[in-house]
Design an enzyme around this catalytic site. Sequence first.
Site, PDB file in Angstrom:
ATOM      1  N   ARG A 121       5.933  18.807   2.399  1.00  0.00           N
ATOM      2  CA  ARG A 121       5.751  18.441   0.990  1.00  0.00           C
ATOM      3  C   ARG A 121       7.078  18.318   0.254  1.00  0.00           C
ATOM      4  O   ARG A 121       7.134  17.724  -0.826  1.00  0.00           O
ATOM      5  CB  ARG A 121       4.824  19.447   0.314  1.00  0.00           C
ATOM      6  CG  ARG A 121       3.380  19.301   0.790  1.00  0.00           C
ATOM      7  CD  ARG A 121       2.437  20.216   0.032  1.00  0.00           C
ATOM      8  NE  ARG A 121       2.439  19.981  -1.406  1.00  0.00           N
ATOM      9  CZ  ARG A 121       1.780  18.983  -2.002  1.00  0.00           C
ATOM     10  NH1 ARG A 121       1.080  18.128  -1.279  1.00  0.00           N
ATOM     11  NH2 ARG A 121       1.828  18.834  -3.301  1.00  0.00           N
ATOM     12  N   GLU A 157      15.999   2.674  11.329  1.00  0.00           N
ATOM     13  CA  GLU A 157      16.169   4.040  11.819  1.00  0.00           C
ATOM     14  C   GLU A 157      15.773   4.108  13.286  1.00  0.00           C
ATOM     15  O   GLU A 157      15.696   5.174  13.867  1.00  0.00           O
ATOM     16  CB  GLU A 157      15.375   5.034  10.974  1.00  0.00           C
ATOM     17  CG  GLU A 157      13.869   4.795  10.967  1.00  0.00           C
ATOM     18  CD  GLU A 157      13.106   5.999  11.500  1.00  0.00           C
ATOM     19  OE1 GLU A 157      13.257   7.062  10.929  1.00  0.00           O
ATOM     20  OE2 GLU A 157      12.378   5.827  12.497  1.00  0.00           O
ATOM     21  N   ASN A 169       3.593   2.229   7.467  1.00  0.00           N
ATOM     22  CA  ASN A 169       4.941   2.290   6.925  1.00  0.00           C
ATOM     23  C   ASN A 169       5.915   1.647   7.907  1.00  0.00           C
ATOM     24  O   ASN A 169       6.134   2.178   8.993  1.00  0.00           O
ATOM     25  CB  ASN A 169       5.323   3.758   6.685  1.00  0.00           C
ATOM     26  CG  ASN A 169       6.713   3.915   6.105  1.00  0.00           C
ATOM     27  OD1 ASN A 169       7.380   2.925   5.789  1.00  0.00           O
ATOM     28  ND2 ASN A 169       7.153   5.151   5.970  1.00  0.00           N
ATOM     29  N   ARG A 208       1.300   6.305  -7.227  1.00  0.00           N
ATOM     30  CA  ARG A 208       1.584   7.344  -8.212  1.00  0.00           C
ATOM     31  C   ARG A 208       2.905   7.095  -8.934  1.00  0.00           C
ATOM     32  O   ARG A 208       3.002   7.275 -10.149  1.00  0.00           O
ATOM     33  CB  ARG A 208       1.604   8.711  -7.533  1.00  0.00           C
ATOM     34  CG  ARG A 208       1.536   9.828  -8.589  1.00  0.00           C
ATOM     35  CD  ARG A 208       2.033  11.164  -8.107  1.00  0.00           C
ATOM     36  NE  ARG A 208       1.266  11.702  -7.013  1.00  0.00           N
ATOM     37  CZ  ARG A 208       1.654  12.759  -6.293  1.00  0.00           C
ATOM     38  NH1 ARG A 208       2.807  13.347  -6.544  1.00  0.00           N
ATOM     39  NH2 ARG A 208       0.905  13.203  -5.311  1.00  0.00           N
ATOM     40  N   SER A 212      15.044   8.406   2.833  1.00  0.00           N
ATOM     41  CA  SER A 212      15.216   9.853   2.907  1.00  0.00           C
ATOM     42  C   SER A 212      16.662  10.186   3.178  1.00  0.00           C
ATOM     43  O   SER A 212      17.374   9.466   3.870  1.00  0.00           O
ATOM     44  CB  SER A 212      14.338  10.426   4.026  1.00  0.00           C
ATOM     45  OG  SER A 212      12.994  10.402   3.628  1.00  0.00           O
ATOM     46  N   CYS A 247      14.501   4.902   5.337  1.00  0.00           N
ATOM     47  CA  CYS A 247      13.679   3.729   5.019  1.00  0.00           C
ATOM     48  C   CYS A 247      14.339   2.729   4.081  1.00  0.00           C
ATOM     49  O   CYS A 247      13.737   1.720   3.733  1.00  0.00           O
ATOM     50  CB  CYS A 247      12.343   4.183   4.431  1.00  0.00           C
ATOM     51  SG  CYS A 247      11.336   5.088   5.611  1.00  0.00           S
ATOM     52  N   HIS A 307       8.783   1.550  -2.400  1.00  0.00           N
ATOM     53  CA  HIS A 307       8.711   1.965  -0.997  1.00  0.00           C
ATOM     54  C   HIS A 307       7.347   2.592  -0.746  1.00  0.00           C
ATOM     55  O   HIS A 307       6.876   3.411  -1.533  1.00  0.00           O
ATOM     56  CB  HIS A 307       9.828   2.960  -0.671  1.00  0.00           C
ATOM     57  CG  HIS A 307       9.651   3.578   0.694  1.00  0.00           C
ATOM     58  ND1 HIS A 307       9.505   2.813   1.820  1.00  0.00           N
ATOM     59  CD2 HIS A 307       9.568   4.875   1.088  1.00  0.00           C
ATOM     60  CE1 HIS A 307       9.343   3.613   2.865  1.00  0.00           C
ATOM     61  NE2 HIS A 307       9.372   4.868   2.456  1.00  0.00           N
ATOM     62  N   THR A 361       1.041   6.933  10.075  1.00  0.00           N
ATOM     63  CA  THR A 361       1.585   5.837   9.253  1.00  0.00           C
ATOM     64  C   THR A 361       2.765   5.095   9.882  1.00  0.00           C
ATOM     65  O   THR A 361       3.026   3.955   9.511  1.00  0.00           O
ATOM     66  CB  THR A 361       2.040   6.382   7.885  1.00  0.00           C
ATOM     67  OG1 THR A 361       2.953   7.462   8.108  1.00  0.00           O
ATOM     68  CG2 THR A 361       0.855   6.861   7.067  1.00  0.00           C
ATOM     69  N   LYS A 375      -0.491   6.200  -1.390  1.00  0.00           N
ATOM     70  CA  LYS A 375      -0.573   7.129  -2.520  1.00  0.00           C
ATOM     71  C   LYS A 375       0.737   7.204  -3.317  1.00  0.00           C
ATOM     72  O   LYS A 375       0.732   7.108  -4.551  1.00  0.00           O
ATOM     73  CB  LYS A 375      -0.912   8.510  -1.943  1.00  0.00           C
ATOM     74  CG  LYS A 375      -1.268   9.560  -2.948  1.00  0.00           C
ATOM     75  CD  LYS A 375      -1.731  10.836  -2.230  1.00  0.00           C
ATOM     76  CE  LYS A 375      -0.608  11.407  -1.362  1.00  0.00           C
ATOM     77  NZ  LYS A 375      -0.970  12.682  -0.705  1.00  0.00           N
ATOM     78  N   ASP A 388      -9.919  14.857  10.257  1.00  0.00           N
ATOM     79  CA  ASP A 388     -10.972  14.101   9.589  1.00  0.00           C
ATOM     80  C   ASP A 388     -10.392  12.783   9.076  1.00  0.00           C
ATOM     81  O   ASP A 388      -9.610  12.769   8.117  1.00  0.00           O
ATOM     82  CB  ASP A 388     -11.555  14.924   8.435  1.00  0.00           C
ATOM     83  CG  ASP A 388     -12.775  14.246   7.832  1.00  0.00           C
ATOM     84  OD1 ASP A 388     -12.749  13.003   7.662  1.00  0.00           O
ATOM     85  OD2 ASP A 388     -13.749  14.960   7.529  1.00  0.00           O
ATOM     86  N   ALA A 389     -10.766  11.712   9.731  1.00  0.00           N
ATOM     87  CA  ALA A 389     -10.169  10.408   9.429  1.00  0.00           C
ATOM     88  C   ALA A 389     -10.463   9.960   7.997  1.00  0.00           C
ATOM     89  O   ALA A 389      -9.594   9.374   7.336  1.00  0.00           O
ATOM     90  CB  ALA A 389     -10.675   9.360  10.420  1.00  0.00           C
TER      91      ALA A 389
END
Lengths: 133, 390, 349
Positions: free
Chosen positions: C202, C81, C269, C246, C299, C113, C237, C154, C242, C29-30
């Site tokens: 996650r 990368e 990204n 945050r 990462s 990144c 970054h 992304t 989101k 669901d876009a």
Amino acid sequence: MSVARFWRKQINRYNIVGTHCKTCDTHYYPPRNVCPKCRRDGDIEAYKFAGPGNVVTYTIIHTAAEGFEMQAPYALAIIELDEGPRFTSQVVCDPKEVSIGMRVKPVFRKLGESGDKGMIYYGTKYVPDNDRN
Amino acid sequence: MRDVAIIGVKNTNFGEMWDRSFRDIVVEAGVGAIEDSGISGEKLDGMYVGNMSGGQFVEQEHIGALIADYSGLSLDLHIPSTRVEAACASGGLAFRQAVMAVASGHEDLVMAAGVEKMTDVSSTAASAALAAAADREWEGIMGATFPGLYAMIAKMHMHQYGTTSEQLAAVAVKNHQNGSMNPIAQYKNRITIDNVLNSIMVADPLHIFDCSPITDGASALVLAPADIAHEYTDTPIYVKATAQASDTIALHDRRDITTLDASVSAGKRAYEMAKMTPADIDLVEVHDCFTIAEICAIEDLGFVKKGLGGKMTEDGETAIGGKIPVNTSGGLKSCGHPVGATGIKQLVEVTQQLRGDSGPRQVDGAEVGMTHNVGGSGATAVVNILSRKR
Amino acid sequence: MSVGIVSYGAYIPKFRIKVEDIARVWGDDADILSAGLMVYEKSVPDLDEDTATIAVEAARSAVSRHNIDAKRIGAVYTGSESHPYAVKPTSTIVAEAIEATPALTAADFEFACKAGTAAMQACMGLVGSGMVDLGMAIGADVSQGAPGDALEYTAAAGGVSFIIGNKESEMIAVIEDTFSFTTDTPDFWRREGMPYPEHGGRFTGEPGYFKHVTGAANGLMEKMGTKPSDYDYAVFHQPNGKFPSRVAKMLGFTKEQIKPGLVVPWLGNTYSGSCMMGIAATLDQAKPGDRIFATAFGSGAGGDAFSFRVTDKIDEVRDAAPKVQELLKDPVYMDYAMYAKHKGKIRLA
């Protein structure tokens, strides 16, 4: 193209570096080490061109050259640099955009690669200079 | 310098010859030409063979020796055999070398041949081999193909002179019409303007039907000093001129994109040598590797003003029965284009026409004919003039 | 000796694919995805573009923006990368293309990144110590997301180059300080010879991104004695929209502070280019005297935090090269099939 054969002219492809005959004040790109006008009377020096030019003529290639299959259809053109010399390059854009006389400017792109294992060859292609068309 | 005459000719069939090898076809042509001349092979003083790329098409170099060997001219006889290369003009060049050998008095009976076996590699590999006739380092590396280079000429011709796609197509239609009457032709089907315009685009504005095909074929002819030509044949065809010219290897360096200066220059030299003008020529085989190439050729050789070649073709003036019949063989387009053989094939066609041997495609009263063979996008051109009269 | 940014240049390929066009292929669901990720479309490289060509375009933009004599550049470091070669430097290609060769040092960096900001820090050390006159740090990527993987929505293409120097008179922004926070945290990786990266789902969030960004950011502010309100702008970054939003909130930065540098919604990204792209976009509109806070994340994992103070020089050079928002304008959209071709997901036999 073999590694050494490409590397030898790498600086001429990364930037538009050709030659200039001081005797007759003619510019050459691709570079020539013998001035065809002056021959032995010529006095050749390296010359870095500004880069921009015009499309003299072009084609949209649908049946690609070996190694260019993924890019088809692509625009191939004869470009005339502002300093005079003409050479062959791709114009990277929607093929419908290309026209005779259009202004183009250089960009740095992959020219090709020797399969998955071999060298990647980089150099200059052209894009429409939309500020000047 | 001695006058030179053609005393024997032979073309193999042109096409995709899956069951025949490089050496099979060249030997057929050579033997056929010797047979036609009435000489015996052992009388040959030398052979000149046009071949563009045995190395890439059949992974075979040292073509001259191979051909002499398989023609039975090496063992015991040790007849000298020389390969000549100028891309698609290799055949024309081989002929010129042979003519000079005879004219100089160095050799008497000489064979000029041309051969290409192109279907033993994939069409991609064949195209890549052909692309080596352009500037590998400054054209090929950017993705230039041969159709692409000629397409850029066509685009410019259209831009400068208003030449149309229909006029380009008219070249192909006319050449297929001629080829339909040529028993050796690769494509003997007649086509329409719509067939051409609706065919796949290869390099805009050139469709696949604007392009000559990939062909296997060989051609050969035998030369003799004019003074003794009648000892072998009733109808020797005399070489009035053989001229060659060079131009820049890359299209982008040309003085004018739509003029092949090498063709102009070779043409002028040939007319001077023969003391003739375009008006003296009764038919011409030109190098129509692409339809635009024929239009440029008839302009560059002086048959029509620059820019009007398309219109001239559209008006039917280059058809058999027209003002100047062009490519009665069907040209490279319909007869086929085995690159090393093409220059010789053109000479065989004109010889047969001047002899009056061309059957339904015969040009009435043909006395003088011309051939025009181009290498690359115009870096080499060879123009020859042949005549029934010495 | 103070160090700072003497010039900067960005490059973004002109092609885009919309999240909805990717979602259609995988039955996602876009709308929900876009709302969750705060990403609507991402950049896609041309068929003849890769990290090296993007790095060169960004480098040339930086050189021409401040009319730099490339021979002054004593170090070129390219972080990515997605270097085109596993062995053979991207940076030598860049150095040759900008005509900085041969009197210089060059090497490639990799730290997911944040390889580009790691290269910035290396340049800071070299110019700060006087070992070289100018150093060039590049972050560039044509990042890959496996078909159907969340990253595919992304993973974008783009690059940024910063020229770092030690002459205050030519700096457009002084780098007031930097601080890094690094641990061994396997939240995302790509094994040698593998085409697509793997990630911990996650796990990339709390123990990865948030821990290291806050660790570096708080570490720098503590070291400098600054607080979020001391800064006019902030950049974090941006693997999506989101996370940076945050983390900004967590650290006490406002939406207004991060707005100019939050380019991810319409770009995606750009991995090693991501945080640097945000800094470049902020420099595009910052005024002399403005302070910019930035924290990159890589990462593996680590955070690099920077504090910049924009100088008067910015007004002289800013308009001499394309701005990030200009590079984002007039994109050419492609469907998934063309995207797959451009990304090498379709291969010729």
